[in-house]
Design an enzyme around this catalytic site. Structure first.
Site, PDB file in Angstrom:
ATOM      1  N   HIS A  58       0.882  -1.172   0.000  1.00  0.00           N
ATOM      2  CA  HIS A  58       0.000   0.000   0.000  1.00  0.00           C
ATOM      3  C   HIS A  58       0.914   1.214   0.000  1.00  0.00           C
ATOM      4  O   HIS A  58       2.017   1.156   0.571  1.00  0.00           O
ATOM      5  CB  HIS A  58      -0.827   0.088   1.278  1.00  0.00           C
ATOM      6  CG  HIS A  58      -1.771  -1.048   1.501  1.00  0.00           C
ATOM      7  ND1 HIS A  58      -1.444  -2.154   2.223  1.00  0.00           N
ATOM      8  CD2 HIS A  58      -3.055  -1.215   1.118  1.00  0.00           C
ATOM      9  CE1 HIS A  58      -2.473  -2.974   2.276  1.00  0.00           C
ATOM     10  NE2 HIS A  58      -3.468  -2.442   1.611  1.00  0.00           N
ATOM     11  N   ASP A  61       2.288   1.733   3.434  1.00  0.00           N
ATOM     12  CA  ASP A  61       3.195   0.731   4.017  1.00  0.00           C
ATOM     13  C   ASP A  61       4.628   1.226   3.835  1.00  0.00           C
ATOM     14  O   ASP A  61       5.532   0.840   4.574  1.00  0.00           O
ATOM     15  CB  ASP A  61       3.095  -0.618   3.291  1.00  0.00           C
ATOM     16  CG  ASP A  61       1.732  -1.261   3.432  1.00  0.00           C
ATOM     17  OD1 ASP A  61       1.011  -0.917   4.368  1.00  0.00           O
ATOM     18  OD2 ASP A  61       1.406  -2.112   2.571  1.00  0.00           O
ATOM     19  N   MET A  92       2.639  -5.553  -7.904  1.00  0.00           N
ATOM     20  CA  MET A  92       1.354  -4.902  -7.604  1.00  0.00           C
ATOM     21  C   MET A  92       1.528  -3.838  -6.532  1.00  0.00           C
ATOM     22  O   MET A  92       2.306  -4.011  -5.603  1.00  0.00           O
ATOM     23  CB  MET A  92       0.375  -5.983  -7.129  1.00  0.00           C
ATOM     24  CG  MET A  92      -0.982  -5.508  -6.692  1.00  0.00           C
ATOM     25  SD  MET A  92      -1.082  -4.953  -4.974  1.00  0.00           S
ATOM     26  CE  MET A  92      -1.760  -6.388  -4.170  1.00  0.00           C
ATOM     27  N   GLU A 185     -11.017  -5.842  -5.707  1.00  0.00           N
ATOM     28  CA  GLU A 185     -11.083  -6.893  -4.675  1.00  0.00           C
ATOM     29  C   GLU A 185     -12.347  -6.756  -3.840  1.00  0.00           C
ATOM     30  O   GLU A 185     -12.577  -5.737  -3.191  1.00  0.00           O
ATOM     31  CB  GLU A 185      -9.834  -6.793  -3.786  1.00  0.00           C
ATOM     32  CG  GLU A 185      -9.810  -7.818  -2.668  1.00  0.00           C
ATOM     33  CD  GLU A 185      -8.512  -7.749  -1.859  1.00  0.00           C
ATOM     34  OE1 GLU A 185      -7.549  -7.105  -2.305  1.00  0.00           O
ATOM     35  OE2 GLU A 185      -8.495  -8.340  -0.768  1.00  0.00           O
ATOM     36  N   LYS A 187     -15.103  -7.936  -0.797  1.00  0.00           N
ATOM     37  CA  LYS A 187     -15.147  -8.501   0.556  1.00  0.00           C
ATOM     38  C   LYS A 187     -16.548  -8.231   1.104  1.00  0.00           C
ATOM     39  O   LYS A 187     -17.082  -7.150   0.891  1.00  0.00           O
ATOM     40  CB  LYS A 187     -14.076  -7.840   1.428  1.00  0.00           C
ATOM     41  CG  LYS A 187     -13.891  -8.504   2.792  1.00  0.00           C
ATOM     42  CD  LYS A 187     -12.732  -7.862   3.572  1.00  0.00           C
ATOM     43  CE  LYS A 187     -12.494  -8.586   4.869  1.00  0.00           C
ATOM     44  NZ  LYS A 187     -11.451  -7.955   5.692  1.00  0.00           N
ATOM     45  N   GLU A 221     -10.138 -12.947  -3.311  1.00  0.00           N
ATOM     46  CA  GLU A 221      -9.402 -13.415  -2.127  1.00  0.00           C
ATOM     47  C   GLU A 221     -10.126 -14.602  -1.504  1.00  0.00           C
ATOM     48  O   GLU A 221     -11.328 -14.550  -1.230  1.00  0.00           O
ATOM     49  CB  GLU A 221      -9.253 -12.297  -1.094  1.00  0.00           C
ATOM     50  CG  GLU A 221      -8.630 -12.833   0.197  1.00  0.00           C
ATOM     51  CD  GLU A 221      -8.154 -11.766   1.159  1.00  0.00           C
ATOM     52  OE1 GLU A 221      -7.583 -10.761   0.697  1.00  0.00           O
ATOM     53  OE2 GLU A 221      -8.359 -11.945   2.367  1.00  0.00           O
ATOM     54  N   HIS A 224     -12.133 -13.991   1.649  1.00  0.00           N
ATOM     55  CA  HIS A 224     -13.319 -13.143   1.493  1.00  0.00           C
ATOM     56  C   HIS A 224     -14.513 -13.943   0.984  1.00  0.00           C
ATOM     57  O   HIS A 224     -15.645 -13.721   1.409  1.00  0.00           O
ATOM     58  CB  HIS A 224     -13.007 -11.979   0.553  1.00  0.00           C
ATOM     59  CG  HIS A 224     -11.971 -11.050   1.103  1.00  0.00           C
ATOM     60  ND1 HIS A 224     -11.531  -9.939   0.417  1.00  0.00           N
ATOM     61  CD2 HIS A 224     -11.278 -11.066   2.272  1.00  0.00           C
ATOM     62  CE1 HIS A 224     -10.612  -9.309   1.152  1.00  0.00           C
ATOM     63  NE2 HIS A 224     -10.442  -9.981   2.274  1.00  0.00           N
ATOM     64  N   ASP A 249      -5.510 -13.189  -4.263  1.00  0.00           N
ATOM     65  CA  ASP A 249      -5.068 -13.129  -2.864  1.00  0.00           C
ATOM     66  C   ASP A 249      -5.321 -14.485  -2.221  1.00  0.00           C
ATOM     67  O   ASP A 249      -6.473 -14.884  -1.998  1.00  0.00           O
ATOM     68  CB  ASP A 249      -5.834 -12.040  -2.091  1.00  0.00           C
ATOM     69  CG  ASP A 249      -5.219 -10.659  -2.295  1.00  0.00           C
ATOM     70  OD1 ASP A 249      -4.255 -10.540  -3.080  1.00  0.00           O
ATOM     71  OD2 ASP A 249      -5.701  -9.701  -1.657  1.00  0.00           O
ATOM     72  N   ASP A 259     -12.449 -12.047  10.100  1.00  0.00           N
ATOM     73  CA  ASP A 259     -11.451 -12.098   9.032  1.00  0.00           C
ATOM     74  C   ASP A 259     -10.124 -12.629   9.583  1.00  0.00           C
ATOM     75  O   ASP A 259      -9.428 -11.939  10.313  1.00  0.00           O
ATOM     76  CB  ASP A 259     -11.286 -10.666   8.505  1.00  0.00           C
ATOM     77  CG  ASP A 259     -10.276 -10.559   7.390  1.00  0.00           C
ATOM     78  OD1 ASP A 259      -9.876 -11.596   6.853  1.00  0.00           O
ATOM     79  OD2 ASP A 259      -9.901  -9.423   7.070  1.00  0.00           O
ATOM     80  N   ASP A 261      -7.310 -14.321   7.893  1.00  0.00           N
ATOM     81  CA  ASP A 261      -6.045 -14.197   7.144  1.00  0.00           C
ATOM     82  C   ASP A 261      -5.032 -15.282   7.504  1.00  0.00           C
ATOM     83  O   ASP A 261      -3.845 -15.007   7.733  1.00  0.00           O
ATOM     84  CB  ASP A 261      -5.396 -12.819   7.381  1.00  0.00           C
ATOM     85  CG  ASP A 261      -6.094 -11.730   6.581  1.00  0.00           C
ATOM     86  OD1 ASP A 261      -6.747 -12.041   5.574  1.00  0.00           O
ATOM     87  OD2 ASP A 261      -5.971 -10.553   6.979  1.00  0.00           O
ATOM     88  N   ASP A 291      -2.021 -13.046   0.851  1.00  0.00           N
ATOM     89  CA  ASP A 291      -2.513 -11.932   1.670  1.00  0.00           C
ATOM     90  C   ASP A 291      -2.946 -12.513   3.019  1.00  0.00           C
ATOM     91  O   ASP A 291      -4.128 -12.713   3.277  1.00  0.00           O
ATOM     92  CB  ASP A 291      -3.686 -11.235   0.967  1.00  0.00           C
ATOM     93  CG  ASP A 291      -4.094  -9.968   1.711  1.00  0.00           C
ATOM     94  OD1 ASP A 291      -3.410  -9.607   2.685  1.00  0.00           O
ATOM     95  OD2 ASP A 291      -5.101  -9.351   1.325  1.00  0.00           O
TER      96      ASP A 291
HETATM   97  C1  GCO Z   1      -8.269  -7.243   3.913  1.00  0.00           C
HETATM   98  C2  GCO Z   1      -7.855  -7.122   2.471  1.00  0.00           C
HETATM   99  C3  GCO Z   1      -6.603  -6.330   2.272  1.00  0.00           C
HETATM  100  C4  GCO Z   1      -6.363  -5.968   0.819  1.00  0.00           C
HETATM  101  C5  GCO Z   1      -5.256  -5.019   0.709  1.00  0.00           C
HETATM  102  C6  GCO Z   1      -4.990  -4.633  -0.706  1.00  0.00           C
HETATM  103  O1  GCO Z   1      -9.105  -8.087   4.192  1.00  0.00           O
HETATM  104  O2  GCO Z   1      -7.772  -6.476   4.746  1.00  0.00           O
HETATM  105  O3  GCO Z   1      -7.719  -8.403   1.946  1.00  0.00           O
HETATM  106  O4  GCO Z   1      -5.521  -7.035   2.800  1.00  0.00           O
HETATM  107  O5  GCO Z   1      -6.087  -7.080   0.048  1.00  0.00           O
HETATM  108  O6  GCO Z   1      -5.569  -3.913   1.452  1.00  0.00           O
HETATM  109  O7  GCO Z   1      -5.754  -3.571  -1.061  1.00  0.00           O
HETATM  110 MN    MN Z   2      -6.748  -9.058   0.160  1.00  0.00          MN
HETATM  111 MN    MN Z   3      -8.587  -9.926   3.294  1.00  0.00          MN
END
Ligand code: GCO
Ligand code: MN
Ligand code: MN
Length: 389
Positions: A58, A61, A92, A185, A187, A221, A224, A249, A259, A261, A291
């Site tokens: 990002h 970041d 990316m 993307e 979610k 993703e 998601h 992702d 969420d 991850d 991700d």
């Molecule tokens: C999440 C998202 C993020 C995005 C990232 C790219 O659930 O927080 O997946 O990780 O992928 O912000 O824009």
């Molecule tokens: Mn993501």
């Molecule tokens: Mn995510």
């Protein structure tokens, strides 16, 4: 597909990680950071050590949100050097339109036009960073583009605002000659109670309404789609079939939870298998981006275990997919269940064909005699995944 000889990541595997993934410090809504800050250039060195090919980021970041132009330039220059020195590419780049409190009501869809304009400006500047680092894929994740109450705006107005912003950003890329493509993307929720464009399918319906639909695709993703209890591979397959799988992702998630991850393949091995098999069978050649982040219990050695684990599991599943594709019994069942028999061809529509089809007499009893041994097929898959085949 050829069998991997070992499970070591190679550049051609195109494994990438975001700065925010391995750099995740383990803060959650209930507890504070457990890992110290790791500088972006050190993260790059760590990713090179574990064998990754690419690093994503990002804008913030890397560059603090209020950095001066001179600070921004020197940070980006030094990061670029670190990537080159470590042999990592930046496939990316994305923009944070969710962290700063100014986005509390959304970014492109916020009710305040000043916030919307700021979001577009911030994205253009993130695209500038991406262009400088050589990124051709720009991910847009609208984490705050949603609601707690639908009283706040008409939902169709949000769609129009989103379209207006993305149209503008496409023009910006064309104007600057950046050659970028946008990967949208989806979610369903988190951080908002409900996020607009909740599934990959929603974006696939939205993209053809853009001024430059060819510049937009999706970044599905795994977590998601699993949060909504959906089949991730199906969403990926539909995106692929539409020519819209611009990025992906990979992570993991138990359905119906917050969420998570999780490390790729750590929660739903079988779903991960079908996904890897799909990507490899169709020769998807984009980045395989993880991700995800390490458990909160880990230190940075554990973060390396996490990153290596994501890639290793992918490669093991790729090897299993190859075995599956060459397994004689599995292939025999597949040949049996996909045989055409005496089925009348449907093909392209014609009046004569329609008359023929209307007059055809189907022998239902005979059709029902055909075996569909999916239990056996699935058990063979399980045996193969569990390593007893
Ligand atoms: C999440 C998202 C993020 C995005 C990232 C790219 O659930 O927080 O997946 O990780 O992928 O912000 O824009
Ligand atoms: Mn993501
Ligand atoms: Mn995510």
């Amino acid at each position: 597909m050829t069998r991997a000889k070992d499970y070591q990541p190679r550049p051609e595997d195109k494994f990438s990680f975001g700065l925010w993934t391995v750099g995740n410090r383990g803060r959650d809504p209930f507890g504070d950071f457990v890992r110290p800050v790791m500088a972006p250039n050190d993260i790059v060195a760590m990713l090179a050590e574990v064998g990754a090919w690419g690093v994503n980021l990002h804008d913030n970041d890397l560059v603090p949100i209020d950095a001066s132009a001179a600070e921004r330039d020197s940070i980006v220059r030094s990061f670029k050097k670190a990537c080159e020195a470590n042999g990592l590419v930046v496939p990316m780049v994305t923009v944070s339109l969710f962290f700063h409190p100014i986005f509390r009501d959304g970014a492109f869809t916020a009710n305040d036009p000043e916030v919307r304009a700021y979001a577009v400006q911030k994205t253009m500047r993130a695209m500038d960073i991406g262009a400088e680092l050589g990124a051709k894929i720009f991910v847009l994740w609208g984490g705050r583009e949603g609601v707690e109450t639908d009283a706040c705006r008409p939902a169709e107005e949000a769609v129009k605002r989103l379209r207006e912003a993305i149209n503008y950003l496409c023009r910006y890329s064309l104007d600057r000659g950046y050659g970028m493509k946008f990967a949208l993307e989806a979610k369903p929720n988190e951080p908002r109670a409900d996020i607009y464009m909740s599934t990959t399918g929603s974006y696939l319906g939205f993209i053809p309404t853009l001024d430059h639909p060819e510049m937009a695709g999706v970044n599905p993703e795994m977590a998601h789609e699993h949060m909504s209890g959906l089949n991730f591979m199906h969403a990926v397959a539909q995106a692929w079939e539409a020519g819209k799988l611009f990025h992906i992702d990979l992570n993991d998630q138990m359905p119906g939870r917050y969420d998570q991850d999780l490390r790729f393949g750590s929660a739903n091995l079988k779903a991960a298998f079908w996904l890897v098999k799909f990507l490899e069978d169709v020769h998807y050649d984009g980045p395989r981006h993880f991700d995800a982040h390490a458990y909160r219990t880990e230190d940075y050695e554990g973060v390396k275990d996490f990153a290596r684990g994501c890639m290793r599991t992918y490669l093991i599943l790729k090897d299993k997919a190859c075995l599956w594709n060459h397994d004689r019994e599995i292939q025999g069942i597949l040949a049996e269940i996909s045989s055409d028999g005496n089925a009348p061809k449907i093909g392209k529509y014609s009046s004569e064909g329609a008359s023929r089809l209307l007059n055809h007499v189907f022998d239902k009893e005979k059709i029902l005699q055909k075996r569909l041994p999916y239990e056996r097929l699935d058990q063979l898959t399980v045996d193969l995944l569990l390593g007893v085949r």
